[in-house]
Write a protein that holds these residues in place. Structure first.
Motif, short mmCIF file in Angstrom:
data_model
loop_
_atom_site.label_atom_id
_atom_site.label_comp_id
_atom_site.label_asym_id
_atom_site.label_seq_id
_atom_site.Cartn_x
_atom_site.Cartn_y
_atom_site.Cartn_z
N PRO A 279 4.67 11.16 3.99
CA PRO A 279 3.58 10.74 4.96
C PRO A 279 2.90 9.36 4.67
N ASP A 280 2.89 8.95 3.39
CA ASP A 280 2.55 7.57 3.18
C ASP A 280 3.65 6.55 2.97
N TRP A 281 4.79 6.92 3.48
CA TRP A 281 6.14 5.93 3.47
C TRP A 281 5.90 4.46 4.13
N PRO A 282 5.22 4.51 5.34
CA PRO A 282 4.91 3.31 5.97
C PRO A 282 4.01 2.42 5.21
N ARG A 283 2.98 2.86 4.52
CA ARG A 283 2.23 2.20 3.69
C ARG A 283 2.94 1.70 2.64
N LEU A 284 3.52 2.58 1.73
CA LEU A 284 4.39 2.03 0.85
C LEU A 284 5.33 1.23 0.75
N ARG A 285 6.28 1.41 1.95
CA ARG A 285 7.23 0.56 2.34
C ARG A 285 6.69 -0.83 2.58
N ALA A 286 5.55 -0.90 3.48
CA ALA A 286 4.87 -2.37 3.59
C ALA A 286 4.61 -3.13 2.56
N LEU A 287 3.88 -2.33 1.50
CA LEU A 287 3.71 -2.90 0.14
C LEU A 287 5.01 -3.63 -0.68
N LEU A 288 5.72 -2.71 -0.56
CA LEU A 288 7.01 -3.18 -1.37
C LEU A 288 7.88 -4.28 -0.65
N GLU A 289 7.87 -4.12 0.85
CA GLU A 289 8.48 -5.37 1.63
C GLU A 289 7.65 -6.79 1.28
N ALA A 290 6.57 -6.46 1.26
CA ALA A 290 5.53 -7.75 1.14
C ALA A 290 6.01 -8.44 -0.48
N ASP A 291 6.36 -7.53 -1.27
CA ASP A 291 6.42 -8.04 -2.64
C ASP A 291 7.83 -8.71 -2.53
N VAL A 292 8.73 -7.97 -1.96
CA VAL A 292 10.12 -8.88 -1.74
C VAL A 292 9.88 -9.92 -0.94
N ALA A 293 9.39 -10.07 0.03
CA ALA A 293 9.18 -11.18 0.60
C ALA A 293 8.67 -12.51 -0.20
#
Length: 334
Positions: free
Chosen positions: A148-162
Motif C-alpha cells: 500500500p505504501d510502495w509508491p511513497r517508499l520507492r520515491a524516497l529510495l529512487e531519490a536517494d539513488v539519484a
C-alpha cells in the motif's frame, strides 16, 4: 570486528545502486519485532497494526536473530537495479534446497532453542517445502505491510539513488562512502571498505563490483555480509526517512498556501526529496494529472527543476523553491 570488502582493480568501476522491494519487506517484518528500529516508523506501525496481526510472522522472526546469520536467500541482493517484488519472489522460489538447508541451520543456531520449535524442525526436515512456505509468507507480508505504501517508499529510495549517484560522479568513491554512513571506512592503501557491524566477514569482490542499496527499514544499521554466490552488497539507511510518514499538508504554511494555492503549495512542500508525479499524487491524494499541472507551473516559475531517472522524471526544488517551502512564516500560527 568490522566487515572487510576488498576491491580489485576493476571493482571501483563497477559500483552501482539498486532498490529491492523484497528487502524492504523482510526488513519491515524485522522492525515489527525490534522496538529500537521503530522510532521513525510509528505512523506506519499504527496504520498497519491490524493488517500485521492477520499474518503469522513468527516463522520469519525465528530466522532474524539479534546477532549473527540470517538466511541470505530470503532477502538476497537485488537481481537488477529496480526489480519488481513478484520478480524477486519468483527468483526466491527457485533457490537450491541445499543452499536453503545450510542457511536455515546457520540462522536457527544463532538463537538458543530455535531449532527445536515446531517451525524450526519443519525448516530443517524439509528445506525445499519450507522455502516455498516462507516465500508465500513473505508475499502475504508484502501485500499487508509494504504494497500500500510502495509508491511513497520507492520515491524516497529512487531519490536517494539519484542524489548519491550524482555525489559519486562529483566526488568519487571515497567521498561517497564517507557520506553514506558513519559505519563506512575506506582504506586507500589496501582498497578496502570496512563496515563497522557486529560479526566478522571478509570478502574479495573479484571484479563483481559492489551494489549499494538504500533502505527505509534498515535504519539505523548498515547491513552486509553476503557470501557467494550472492552479489557483494551493502544496505544503508536512505536519506529523508525522518519526514517519510509526515503528510505534506502538515508541513505547508498557510501563508504559502494563500500565495500559491493550497494544492500547489502542498506539492512544493512535499518535495523534501526528489520525486516523480505518481509518487507525489499518491502521497497527496491528488489525481496525477493535477499534480503534473502543478509541477509544470512550479517549474516554469523557477521553483522546481526536473531530470530523468530511468523511466520517470524526478522533480526537486531549486534554491528559490527551498527558500519558499522552508522559510515561509505562517501568520496564522502563534
Amino acid at each position: 570486528m568490522p566487515y572487510h570488502l576488498h576491491f580489485g582493480e576493476a571493482d571501483p568501476l563497477r559500483i552501482r545502486f539498486a532498490i529491492s522491494p523484497l528487502w524492504e519487506t523482510h526488513c519491515a517484518v524485522r522492525v515489527l519485532a525490534r522496538p529500537r528500529q521503530q522510532g521513525y516508523h510509528l505512523p506506519w506501525l499504527r496504520r498497519i497494526a491490524e493488517a500485521a496481526r492477520g499474518v503469522d510472522l513468527a516463522p520469519l522472526h525465528l530466522l532474524m536473530p539479534l546477532r549473527g546469520h540470517s538466511p541470505d536467500f530470503l532477502y538476497p541482493p537485488p537481481i537488477r537495479p529496480a526489480a519488481d517484488f513478484h520478480e524477486e519472489i519468483d527468483a526466491l522460489r527457485t533457490t537450491d534446497p541445499v543452499l536453503a538447508a545450510d542457511d536455515f541451520a546457520r540462522a536457527l543456531a544463532e538463537t538458543p532453542g530455535a531449532a527445536d520449535t515446531a517451525h524450526g524442525r519443519r525448516m530443517l526436515a524439509d528445506p525445499a517445502d519450507s522455502l516455498h512456505w516462507l516465500a508465500d509468507l513473505l508475499e502475504r507480508a508484502w501485500e499487508a505491510l509494504i504494497a500500500p505504501d510502495w509508491p511513497r517508499l520507492r520515491a524516497l529510495l529512487e531519490a536517494d539513488v539519484a542524489y548519491h549517484s550524482r555525489r559519486l560522479a562529483e566526488g568519487g568513491l571515497e567521498r561517497l562512502l564517507a557520506e553514506l554512513h558513519p559505519a563506512f571506512g575506506w582504506a586507500e592503501e589496501t582498497a578496502t571498505l570496512t563496515v563497522d557491524y557486529h560479526g566478522e566477514h571478509v570478502r574479495a569482490l573479484d571484479g563483481q563490483g559492489l551494489v549499494l542499496m538504500p533502505s527505509v527499514f534498515t535504519w539505523p544499521d548498515v547491513v552486509s555480509g553476503f557470501d557467494p554466490p550472492w552479489q557483494p552488497t551493502v544496505a544503508y539507511p536512505a536519506r529523508g526517512i525522518g519526514g517519510l510518514w509526515t503528510e505534506a499538508r502538515e508541513r505547508t504554511p498557510d501563508a504559502l498556501a494563500r500565495l500559491l494555492g493550497r494544492a500547489r503549495a502542498d506539492v512544493l512542500c512535499a518535495l523534501d526529496e526528489p520525486a516523480g508525479t505518481s509518487a507525489l499524487a499518491h502521497r497527496l491524494g491528488l489525481a496525477a494529472s493535477s499534480v503534473s499541472a502543478h509541477l509544470s507551473v512550479l517549474r516554469a516559475a523557477g521553483l522546481l527543476t526536473s531530470r530523468r531517472y530511468g523511466h520517470q522524471v524526478l522533480y526537486e526544488r531549486t534554491p528559490l523553491g527551498i527558500a519558499l517551502a522552508v522559510s515561509q512564516p505562517d501568520a496564522d500560527r502563534p
